[in-house]
Enzyme design. Structure first.
Site, mmCIF file in Angstrom:
data_model
loop_
_atom_site.group_PDB
_atom_site.id
_atom_site.type_symbol
_atom_site.label_atom_id
_atom_site.label_comp_id
_atom_site.label_asym_id
_atom_site.label_seq_id
_atom_site.Cartn_x
_atom_site.Cartn_y
_atom_site.Cartn_z
ATOM 1 N N SER A 227 41.507 31.992 33.635
ATOM 2 C CA SER A 227 41.488 33.176 32.983
ATOM 3 C C SER A 227 40.894 34.194 33.977
ATOM 4 C CB SER A 227 40.230 33.107 32.172
ATOM 5 O OG SER A 227 40.263 34.271 31.179
ATOM 6 N N ASN A 228 40.433 35.520 33.716
ATOM 7 C CA ASN A 228 40.260 36.685 34.742
ATOM 8 C C ASN A 228 39.234 37.385 34.085
ATOM 9 O OD1 ASN A 228 41.310 38.769 32.617
ATOM 10 N ND2 ASN A 228 43.204 37.455 33.147
ATOM 11 N N PRO A 229 38.397 38.241 34.699
ATOM 12 C CA PRO A 229 37.261 38.989 34.015
ATOM 13 C C PRO A 229 37.521 39.964 33.238
ATOM 14 C CG PRO A 229 37.388 39.152 36.706
ATOM 15 C CD PRO A 229 38.659 38.927 35.966
#
Ligand code: C5P
Length: 230
Positions: A21-23
């Protein structure tokens, strides 16, 4: 008008408990949904996994992966006038996902990835791109999709975003790309503020000062309202 807004990250599962995923926190997309609703528009918000409250009066659809997000957008896009893709969609997913937790001994040191579909490009292939200046007549065309759909994308970059934003604007057939440098203090993932650059297909670059994400959202909604008038 009817807005469809995507927000947050997507999760691409490796097994039952691990994912890529990513932030992204969804703050920018939720602000766009709030601003569009406050301006009197109908809003469907398609959210990846985030911990934010749904803005009042907004219809929310929760999704997990990029493919879920594409399916949700496809389901609602026929009735939409404006699509704002703020979501940080994962570009790749693991080629295989195990339905249970894999033991460490069962996992290899390398992960085989495959490309996720590009949501904006897929929607373009469904909706088509109206000729510039022909939006009002395109809007009245009958058929399952709004030929005049206004498309707004984001370009989160590490470094000055204008050149990349201009490329994305052309490549993804967008009416507006909102670029930002995620490494700049006060901009990017999870912040309450953002310094963005608006890039339009005619090559115009407008750098906005640091402002709240809600203020950026109001600018985006105003852009869509002006564009709808022709
Ligand atoms: O190419 P890049 O991912 O940087 O483009 C960003 C824009 O494209 C964003 O508006 C994002 O929501 C959208 N996007 C998409 N489908 C993807 C990846 C990004 O629609 N698979």
């Amino acid at each position: 008008m009817r807005f469809v807004v995507t927000a947050g990250p997507t999760r691409e599962f490796i097994d039952a408990v691990r994912f890529l995923s990513n932030p992204s926190t969804g703050r920018m997309g939720f602000a766009v949904a709030r601003a569009a609703r406050a301006a009197g528009h109908e809003v469907t918000l398609i959210a990846g996994p985030v911990s934010l409250k749904t803005p009042p009066g907004v219809t929310r659809i929760d999704v997990v992966s990029a493919r879920d997000m594409l399916n949700a957008v496809r389901t609602v896009i026929a009735r939409a006038d404006v699509l704002v893709m703020t979501a940080a969609v994962a570009d790749w997913r693991p080629a295989h996902c195990a339905s249970r937790k894999l033991k460490k001994t069962e996992m290899s040191d390398t992960l085989h990835l495959v490309r996720n579909p590009d949501i904006l490009k897929t929607i373009n292939s469904l909706v088509g791109s109206p000729r510039r200046g022909d939006r009002l007549s395109a809007r009245s065309a009958s058929g399952p999709y709004q030929m005049g759909l206004i498309r707004i994308g984001f370009a989160a970059e590490t470094g000055a975003p204008a050149a990349e934003a201009a490329r994305k604007c052309r490549e993804k057939g967008l009416d507006l790309v909102v670029g930002n440098d995620v490494t700049e203090p006060g901009s990017g993932f999870g912040t309450a503020t953002n310094r963005v650059t608006f890039v339009t297909p005619d090559g115009t670059v407008q750098r906005l000062p640091l402002m709240s994400k809600l203020a950026v959202a109001h600018r985006i909604v105003s852009f869509a309202e002006r564009r709808a008038k022709g």
